[in-house]
Scaffold this motif. Structure first.
Motif, PDB file in Angstrom:
ATOM      1  N   MET A   1       0.894  -1.545  -0.183  1.00 12.27           N
ATOM      2  CA  MET A   1      -0.036   0.257   0.079  1.00 12.27           C
ATOM      3  C   MET A   1       1.119   1.222  -0.282  1.00 12.27           C
ATOM      4  N   ASP A   2       0.362   2.034  -0.765  1.00 12.71           N
ATOM      5  CA  ASP A   2       1.339   3.699  -0.910  1.00 12.71           C
ATOM      6  C   ASP A   2       1.360   3.789   0.344  1.00 12.71           C
TER       7      ASP A   2
ATOM      8  N   THR B   1     -13.367  -0.225   1.859  1.00 13.58           N
ATOM      9  CA  THR B   1     -11.975  -1.614   1.244  1.00 13.58           C
ATOM     10  C   THR B   1     -11.658  -1.732   2.615  1.00 13.58           C
TER      11      THR B   1
ATOM     12  N   ASN C   1      -9.348  -0.515   4.736  1.00 12.59           N
ATOM     13  CA  ASN C   1      -8.526   0.985   4.778  1.00 12.59           C
ATOM     14  C   ASN C   1      -8.839   1.151   5.472  1.00 12.59           C
TER      15      ASN C   1
ATOM     16  N   VAL D   1      -6.405  12.314  -2.175  1.00 10.14           N
ATOM     17  CA  VAL D   1      -5.898  12.566  -2.780  1.00 10.14           C
ATOM     18  C   VAL D   1      -6.570  10.886  -3.008  1.00 10.14           C
ATOM     19  N   PHE D   2      -6.455   9.803  -1.748  1.00 11.31           N
ATOM     20  CA  PHE D   2      -6.193   9.085  -1.581  1.00 11.31           C
ATOM     21  C   PHE D   2      -7.435   7.795  -1.619  1.00 11.31           C
TER      22      PHE D   2
ATOM     23  N   TYR E   1      -8.795   6.613  -3.680  1.00 15.50           N
ATOM     24  CA  TYR E   1      -9.325   4.651  -3.572  1.00 15.50           C
ATOM     25  C   TYR E   1      -8.037   3.486  -3.135  1.00 15.50           C
ATOM     26  N   ASN E   2      -7.477   4.411  -1.737  1.00 15.53           N
ATOM     27  CA  ASN E   2      -7.081   3.513  -0.703  1.00 15.53           C
ATOM     28  C   ASN E   2      -8.426   3.458  -0.478  1.00 15.53           C
ATOM     29  N   TYR E   3      -9.372   3.158   0.070  1.00 17.69           N
ATOM     30  CA  TYR E   3     -10.832   4.238   0.520  1.00 17.69           C
ATOM     31  C   TYR E   3     -12.381   3.096   0.145  1.00 17.69           C
ATOM     32  N   MET E   4     -11.876   3.316  -1.284  1.00 10.67           N
ATOM     33  CA  MET E   4     -13.484   3.760  -2.043  1.00 10.67           C
ATOM     34  C   MET E   4     -12.819   2.235  -3.332  1.00 10.67           C
ATOM     35  N   ASN E   5     -14.003   1.358  -2.714  1.00 10.66           N
ATOM     36  CA  ASN E   5     -13.128  -0.202  -3.354  1.00 10.66           C
ATOM     37  C   ASN E   5     -14.053  -0.244  -4.986  1.00 10.66           C
ATOM     38  N   ILE E   6     -13.292   0.751  -5.640  1.00 12.60           N
ATOM     39  CA  ILE E   6     -14.058   0.543  -7.105  1.00 12.60           C
ATOM     40  C   ILE E   6     -12.765   0.854  -7.901  1.00 12.60           C
ATOM     41  N   ASP E   7     -13.414   0.582  -9.337  1.00 10.51           N
ATOM     42  CA  ASP E   7     -12.164   1.451  -9.948  1.00 10.51           C
ATOM     43  C   ASP E   7     -11.784   2.742 -10.489  1.00 10.51           C
ATOM     44  N   MET E   8     -10.876   3.218 -10.168  1.00 11.39           N
ATOM     45  CA  MET E   8     -10.345   4.860  -9.732  1.00 11.39           C
ATOM     46  C   MET E   8      -9.370   5.032 -10.571  1.00 11.39           C
TER      47      MET E   8
ATOM     48  N   GLU F   1      -6.538   9.167 -10.689  1.00 10.92           N
ATOM     49  CA  GLU F   1      -6.064   9.728  -9.287  1.00 10.92           C
ATOM     50  C   GLU F   1      -5.465  10.813 -10.765  1.00 10.92           C
TER      51      GLU F   1
END
Ligand SMILES: Cc1ncc(C[n+]2csc(CCOP(=O)(O)OP(=O)(O)O)c2C)c(N)n1
Ligand code: SF4
Lengths: 270, 384
Positions: free
Chosen positions: A1-2, A29, A31, A71-72, A74-81, A83
């Motif tokens: 994970m970033d 997700t 996270n 900005v992150f 997409y770390n929490y949303m469990n969908i295609d994203m 940035e």
């Protein structure tokens, strides 16, 4: 994970005798979020993902994350994203939506991203009536870069680049961009909400649901502004920041619908 | 996804077309599904042709608010798995650089076309090659390279669209076509090859098309906040560029066998130089032409191979001398490298180039080294 602060949250099973009132939807997700305590970003993420789950469109939705504290996302949303570059989320979302006309698309942006560096992309996407949702977090400050003035910073409000308070002569006026967008014929639904009380949270969720239904029905551009707090940037505790928001932000950014079903609503506040 | 335009083309046909139109027609035939652009001379015909023809044949074609928006729509659309492109000319391409950097890092395949005009600044609408550095050395921030193709005819304006898209998909990298204004505007015969996009466009399992239950979410990002991760991403990109350099170098070599003088030029300057080389050959001068077709990756190897038999190299460019640096790198200081060029949108004539070739063959060193590159020579010598 970033994200160095990213940790999986623990899942606990419901102890006997208690009732489950909320469960993490699979659209989150799990996270642990990096947002400061009391920050509105996390609540709005959760509402968005709950709506996707309830409408069963996780597999049809593409999100566009901004540059800013979220900005992150997409770390929490469990969908295609995707940035986007700072300010370009509306253009990126346009590209996605135009090439995938049968999917659901939203962008999620802060006030600097949407109303300063990305103003042109924001306005033109609205004016074209792009069939996607823009979720706009207005916290009156640049959270991510450490609390500088935003276009939405209130007159007199102190930030690291307006240490004596925003003065109009140097920095101009707080930018009520949602009102501007509501006036564009391409905008179908524009509303201003908040997430600082349970009632406000419910209303915001309803607004999100409505916007996705409009998108399903191909009604055009929808904008949900969420007037939010930034306890860190404002240098206040979460509780005080919410009081401050009610007393100071809401008069300049009055809550409620600015445009529904393509019809401008009577102006509130200034 | 709309693939209406992605059906096999009928018989290859031959037409008389402007370079910009040939490029646009090739884009439709290459199965391009989306085009986002903003008008600028000398390439607006691409947008106009696609608006008319591309839309008719199922393409999404949009004139948008700026080149900044256009390149970010390319990011979004190509990121969603579609074959997508944009085109512009120099000032517009400058505006796109931020987006191209993001695209390169997020590894989104797409095609960008620069019909180069004279600069700097607003410059002139006449043809030039002043964007060579910007195109080949990165252009935006960070360590990255688009693949750069340099057409020299209307035929190649078309051919390089297919090649450009295919290379972009193969390497998940942006491809840039660097043409000059004259190639966009001139009319020539062009033949469109048989090309079935379905045979060329690979699966794109990384694309953000909506996450089904049975796969992890796809994320396209250029953000890697941890230095270790960012370095890893950079290493991966560099490795990819090495592979591209090993496999994708393309160039044209004319009269190489007994040559003492090598003229190096790309695009329109190469066509003019070709003519001058033929004229010089008729006068008994042993001169060859090397035309890089890919500007990135650059054909250094052919220069390295030829350097021991050469007396000198002449680089002809429509700029102040940019590619000359790569030629110097290629010959590794073994022979003098001279620049001849015109700027401001002025196209050198074959006679002018011939004159330079004659001068070089006369005294063996050429007419003095490009003065502004003396520094570079020293650095090279130190390295040797
Ligand atoms: C081109 C560019 N300029 C500046 C920045 C630095 N930057 C990152 S986030 C940001 C402001 C974010 O503020 P806002 O959009 O209000 O979101 P918040 O952090 O408050 O949620 C800035 C200026 C950048 N990343 N890219
Ligand atoms: S800096 Fe402000 S906007 Fe950013 S996470 Fe903290 S409270 Fe939220």
């Amino acid at each position: 994970m970033d994200n160095p602060r990213e940790v999986e949250m623990e899942t606990v099973s419901c102890p006997e005798g208690l009732e489950v009132v909320w469960e993490k939807p699979e659209t989150l997700t799990g996270n642990r979020m990096h947002y400061c305590p009391g920050c509105g970003h996390g609540v709005v993420h959760k509402l968005l993902m709950e709506v996707l789950k309830e409408m069963d469109i996780q597999d049809k939705t593409i999100g566009v994350a901004p540059v800013g504290c979220s900005v992150f996302a997409y770390n929490y949303m469990n969908i295609d994203m995707q940035e986007a570059a700072h300010g370009r989320a509306a253009a990126v979302a346009t590209g996605v939506r135009r090439m995938l006309p049968d999917k659901f698309v939203f962008s999620y942006q802060g006030d600097g991203d949407l109303a300063a560096i990305g103003t042109a992309e924001t306005i033109h996407a609205a004016n074209r009536g792009e069939n996607f949702l823009v979720v706009f977090i207005n916290n009156g400050i640049y959270g991510m870069t450490g609390g500088q003035m935003a276009p939405t910073t209130l007159v007199g409000m102190k930030t690291s680049t307006t240490p004596g308070g925003r003065d109009v002569e140097t920095s101009g006026f707080p930018f009520n961009i949602s009102r501007l967008i509501a006036m564009l014929p391409g905008a179908y639904y524009v509303t201003r909400q908040s997430v600082h009380t349970p009632g406000a949270v419910r209303k915001t969720k309803k607004a999100i649901r409505k916007a996705f239904e409009h998108q399903r029905d191909r009604k055009g551009y929808c904008l949900i502004e969420v007037v939010s707090n930034c306890p860190s940037g404002w240098k206040m505790t979460p509780v005080v920041s919410n009081q401050w928001m009610e007393e100071n932000m809401f008069p300049s950014y009055p809550l409620g619908d600015l445009k529904t079903d393509g019809v401008l609503q009577p102006l509130k506040g200034n | 996804m709309n693939r209406k335009n992605a059906t096999p083309t009928e018989k290859p046909d031959i037409r008389l077309m402007k370079g910009n139109e040939a490029l646009a027609e090739a884009a439709i035939r290459a199965g391009c599904q989306g085009y986002f652009g903003y008008p600028i001379t000398p390439q607006s015909e691409v947008l106009e042709y696609l608006t008319e023809e591309g839309r008719k044949r199922g393409m999404v074609v949009m004139q948008v608010e700026s080149e900044l928006a256009a390149i970010n729509m390319v990011y979004g659309g190509a990121g969603a798995g579609a074959r997508v492109m944009t085109s512009s000319s120099s000032p517009g391409i400058s505006l796109m650089q931020e987006g191209i950097s993001y695209i390169a890092c997020a590894e989104i395949p797409c095609l960008v076309v620069n019909v180069n005009r004279g600069g700097p600044g607003l410059g002139t609408i006449q043809p030039a090659q002043g964007d060579y550095f910007q195109a080949t050395k990165g252009g935006g921030h960070g360590d990255y390279h688009p693949i750069v193709l340099a057409p020299a005819s209307v035929q190649e304006m078309a051919d390089m669209v297919y090649l450009g898209f295919d290379l972009a998909d193969k390497y998940r990298n942006p491809t840039l076509i660097l043409a000059d204004g004259a190639l966009g505007q001139m009319m020539e015969k062009v033949e469109f090859p048989e090309y079935n996009p379905a045979d060329h466009i690979p699966e794109k399992p990384w694309a953000t098309t909506g996450k089904p239950k049975d796969r992890e979410r796809n994320i396209l990002t250029s953000l890697h906040i941890q230095p270790e991760k960012m370095e890893e991403v950079n290493r991966r990109l560099q490795k990819k560029y090495e592979t591209i350099c090993a496999n994708e170098v393309r160039y044209q070599l004319v009269h190489a066998d007994d040559a003492e003088i090598l003229v190096v030029a790309f695009g329109l300057a190469a066509r003019i130089s070709h003519k001058a080389v033929e004229m010089a050959r008729a006068q008994g001068i042993r001169v060859a032409l090397m035309r890089p077709i890919t500007l990135y990756p650059y054909p250094y190897d052919v220069l390295r191979r030829m350097k021991s038999t050469l007396k000198g190299a002449l680089v002809v460019e429509m700029n102040a001398g940019q590619m000359i640096e790569d030629v110097r790198l290629g010959v590794e200081g073994a022979v003098p490298v001279k620049y001849f060029g015109r700027m401001g949108g002025i196209i050198p004539t074959p006679e002018e180039v011939l004159e330079e070739i004659r001068r070089m063959s006369g005294d063996g060193h050429g007419a003095g080294d490009g003065h502004h590159h003396a520094m570079h020579d020293q650095i090279l010598e130190e390295r040797n």
